[in-house]
Structure formats: C-alpha cells, structure tokens
Design a protein around this motif. Structure first.
Motif, PDB file in Angstrom:
ATOM      1  N   ASN A   1     -46.249  99.893  59.886  1.00 35.50           N
ATOM      2  CA  ASN A   1     -47.286 100.450  60.766  1.00 35.50           C
ATOM      3  C   ASN A   1     -46.694 100.958  62.072  1.00 35.50           C
TER       4      ASN A   1
ATOM      5  N   THR B   1     -45.997 109.600  64.190  1.00 29.01           N
ATOM      6  CA  THR B   1     -47.176 110.431  64.403  1.00 29.01           C
ATOM      7  C   THR B   1     -47.315 110.842  65.862  1.00 29.01           C
ATOM      8  N   GLN B   2     -47.026 109.936  66.776  1.00 32.17           N
ATOM      9  CA  GLN B   2     -47.220 110.227  68.195  1.00 32.17           C
ATOM     10  C   GLN B   2     -46.076 111.025  68.814  1.00 32.17           C
TER      11      GLN B   2
ATOM     12  N   GLU C   1     -51.895 100.497  71.318  1.00 30.05           N
ATOM     13  CA  GLU C   1     -52.093  99.056  71.264  1.00 30.05           C
ATOM     14  C   GLU C   1     -50.875  98.309  71.799  1.00 30.05           C
TER      15      GLU C   1
ATOM     16  N   ASN D   1     -46.890 104.895  63.346  1.00 26.56           N
ATOM     17  CA  ASN D   1     -47.476 105.272  64.632  1.00 26.56           C
ATOM     18  C   ASN D   1     -46.473 105.990  65.529  1.00 26.56           C
TER      19      ASN D   1
ATOM     20  N   SER E   1     -48.650 107.780  57.567  1.00 20.71           N
ATOM     21  CA  SER E   1     -48.429 106.354  57.754  1.00 20.71           C
ATOM     22  C   SER E   1     -47.894 105.664  56.513  1.00 20.71           C
TER      23      SER E   1
ATOM     24  N   TYR F   1     -45.224 105.055  72.836  1.00 19.91           N
ATOM     25  CA  TYR F   1     -45.470 103.913  71.968  1.00 19.91           C
ATOM     26  C   TYR F   1     -46.953 103.915  71.611  1.00 19.91           C
ATOM     27  N   PRO F   2     -47.332 103.267  70.500  1.00 16.34           N
ATOM     28  CA  PRO F   2     -48.754 103.188  70.157  1.00 16.34           C
ATOM     29  C   PRO F   2     -49.563 102.589  71.292  1.00 16.34           C
TER      30      PRO F   2
ATOM     31  N   GLY G   1     -48.135  96.245  64.998  1.00  8.82           N
ATOM     32  CA  GLY G   1     -48.798  96.950  63.900  1.00  8.82           C
ATOM     33  C   GLY G   1     -50.182  96.408  63.696  1.00  8.82           C
TER      34      GLY G   1
END
Length: 377
Positions: free
Chosen positions: A147, A154-155, A316, A151, A170, A313-314, A324
């Motif tokens: 995960n 994708t980012q 979250e 992420n 993903s 970074y994601p 993740g």
C-alpha cells in the motif's frame, strides 16, 4: 450600407507578428516552468547526497522547539529527515531517542537501495508497450508495504500521453498478493483489475527481510493460517512437537499449502524470479529508508516523470504516520522497528532460527542483501 474593407497588408503583418510573439511567450513560459520544476526536484532529490545536505557524519541540524534540544545525533539524522519530509509532527525528544541509527540501518540493508532487473526489463517494457497504454503496478506478499509503494508512486509519478490517470496502480490486475504463475492472465482482481490489459502492466514486486516479515505475519495474518498464538509466533518449528509448522494460504484461485512460513517466502518470491516478462523487484526497507530515490528510479523506468513539487508522502503518513492499512504500524513505528537489528528475531525461538538458517533460500537472501542475524539467548 457599410462596406467591409479587406485588411491592409500592414494589418495582416502586424497580426502575424502578434501571433508569433504570443507563441514565443507561451513557449518561454513553459520552459521556465519546467526548469523551476526540475530545480525543485533537484533540491529534494540527490541520490549521492541525501537531499543535498552534507554527509551524515558532518551534519548538525537544528531541531524544532518541541524537541527541547539544540542539535540531533548525526547518526539519527536520516530517520529524522524522513519524518520531517512526511510532515510527521511533533517530533518529541522521546521519539528522537527511539529513532534508528544510520549504522544500524546500514548493518541490515547496506547504505543504498537495491533494485533488480531494471537494466533488462525497463527497455524491454518500453519497447513492447506504447507509452499511452503503460501501467506500473505493485505486487508483493502480505505485509511487505504494497500500500505504501502504491501511494508513493501514484502521488509522485505520472506517465504522460494518457487520456486519464497517472498510469500508476495500487496492485497488479491479477491481484498483488497472488503468485504470478497461477494468477497472471488467469485472474482478474476485484479491485482495479477489470478492463486492464495485463500484458501492459509493469509489476513492481516488493520483498521484505524474511526475519522481520515473519514477525509481521504474527501481527497481521490476513489469509494465512498456521499453528501459533500470542506467546508462540512465528512458530516456524512447533513448540508442541518440534516439527515444522505447516502454513495454509488463501489466494484468489485457491488455497496453497507450504511446509512453513519460510517455505512460503521462498516459494512466492522464486515464482517471480522465474518469470520472463518485464518486472522490477525491490525491498520494502528501501521504500522506507530511501523512498524518494526508489520512486524516482522506478518512475524513469516506465518513462514517467516526477510530478510537480516536492516529494509527497501519503496524507495519512503526515496526519497519523501510517504506512498503509489503518491498523498497520505507523511510519514512525516502522522506522523504529525495521531500523533496529534487535527486532529481527522478536518472538523467534532458537529452533525457529536454526530452521531458517538451513532452509531460507540462499540465492534470494544474498541477492537482496539480507544477512543472517546472530542468535543471542
């Protein structure tokens, strides 16, 4: 009645000049914009010298006021900078005291990331799949950071020329946790698999230190079943009868039996090692300790480009420090755990360790730089 006169030669000439000037202005502006974007990326990524800073042993960095200290131990700067880049806050003195030392990270994984198959697979993939049709997608055993990598890609990565999306996915469309020999071109993942040409996907296969990975399985078993409990795990060798503990794993197209967790790790990764289609293999620990360098390299492999701005970074991770799944270890806890050599054998018995020493695939552990930890009673 008003008669429209045709434009004069001078008017036409002025219009042409004006159009050329506007076109040149747009070109110059786009050139400047791209140069600024490249400068930002260079400031935030330097593979030979982390983030353009001085070498680790020469650094001293001022801490935020919440740390109540003026300088940080140079050995902990690498992990500290990761938390800063991810937006984790506050970084308290208690957190700082637990961050891994650079020498401990290097003792387990070496000073640089290891990525395999790039020299052969990247050109082969680019030659066989048109740019507008390409995907890069994540695969890996349970508990290997799939995960997080999904992420991050994708980012931070974009394949241009597509009608929509970034080209980053993903999971591979046959299911990221499924063995490739029995699932690629035979299974369609329920999430993100429908309508995807599986031969146009470049798998990014994550592997994890088998000693740390076995402990991760104890914390989050997913679709894996074997004899263990809170006091006996990973229980590679049964505490009740001294025999290897069989493992059953539920994949999309059926259940597979393995002799032990070690057998599962060996078998799953050897399947990907045997594949002839283009793919890249990389270590979980490198997306934890060298995320920007790894993502940038993988993005270039599929002829993508880093997306505008600093490395992301994601969300979250910034808000909660998560790697993740919401129930998984946070980024901060992951840095602490996987940077600590003493946690590699957490929960293991000497019989587990002896079994792994004999039965772990030496080709795999050597290729990915995973040393055998010493047993201390």
């Amino acid at each position: 009645e008003t008669v429209m006169k045709p434009p004069s030669h001078i008017g036409i000439l002025l219009a042409i000049i004006f159009t050329i000037c506007i076109s040149d202005l747009v070109f110059v502006w786009r050139t400047v914009e791209l140069e600024l974007e490249d400068n930002i990326q260079r400031q935030h990524y330097n593979p030979n010298n982390r983030n353009g800073q001085q070498p680790l042993q020469q650094q001293q960095q001022q801490l935020p006021p919440s740390t109540n200290s003026s300088v940080i131990d140079p050995e902990k700067l690498h992990a500290y900078q990761i938390l800063l880049d991810a937006g984790v806050s506050p970084i308290t003195p208690s957190i700082l005291s637990q961050l891994p030392r650079w020498s401990d990270i290097v003792s387990q994984y070496g000073p640089k990331p290891l990525l395999h198959n790039l020299e052969s697979s990247c050109p082969a993939f680019r030659a066989s799949v048109p740019k507008q049709d390409r995907f890069a997608a994540v695969a890996g055993l349970f508990n290997t950071g799939t995960n997080l990598l999904g992420n991050l890609m994708t980012q931070n990565c974009q394949i241009d020329g597509r009608s929509k999306g970034t080209g980053m996915r993903s999971q591979v469309p046959w299911g990221k946790h499924n063995p490739p020999s029995t699932h690629r071109l035979k299974n369609v993942a329920k999430v993100g698999g429908m309508g995807i040409n599986q031969t146009a996907v470049f798998p990014l296969v994550l592997i994890k230190d088998p000693y740390h990975w076995a402990g991760s399985q104890c914390r989050h078993r997913y679709f894996t079943a074997w004899e263990q409990d809170s006091e006996h795990c990973p229980n590679i060798v049964s505490w009740t009868n001294g025999s290897p503990t069989q493992v059953s794993v539920g994949y999309a197209l059926g259940v597979v039996e393995y002799k032990t967790l070690i057998g599962q790790w060996n078998s799953w990764y050897n399947e990907y090692e045997e594949q002839v289609f283009p793919l890249a293999t990389l270590r979980f620990e490198d997306i934890l300790f060298h995320a920007e360098e790894v993502v940038t390299t993988l993005c270039k492999c599929v002829e993508g480009r880093r997306r505008r701005g600093k490395f992301k970074y994601p969300e979250e991770s910034a808000k909660h420090g998560l790697v993740g799944h919401t129930e998984s270890n946070g980024l901060m806890n992951a840095l602490i755990r996987y940077g600590d050599p003493g946690k590699r054998l957490e929960g293991w018995t000497e019989r587990d360790w002896e079994y792994a020493s004999v039965h772990l695939d030496r080709g795999l552990v050597d290729k990915y730089g995973y040393s055998r930890p010493e047993w201390t009673s």
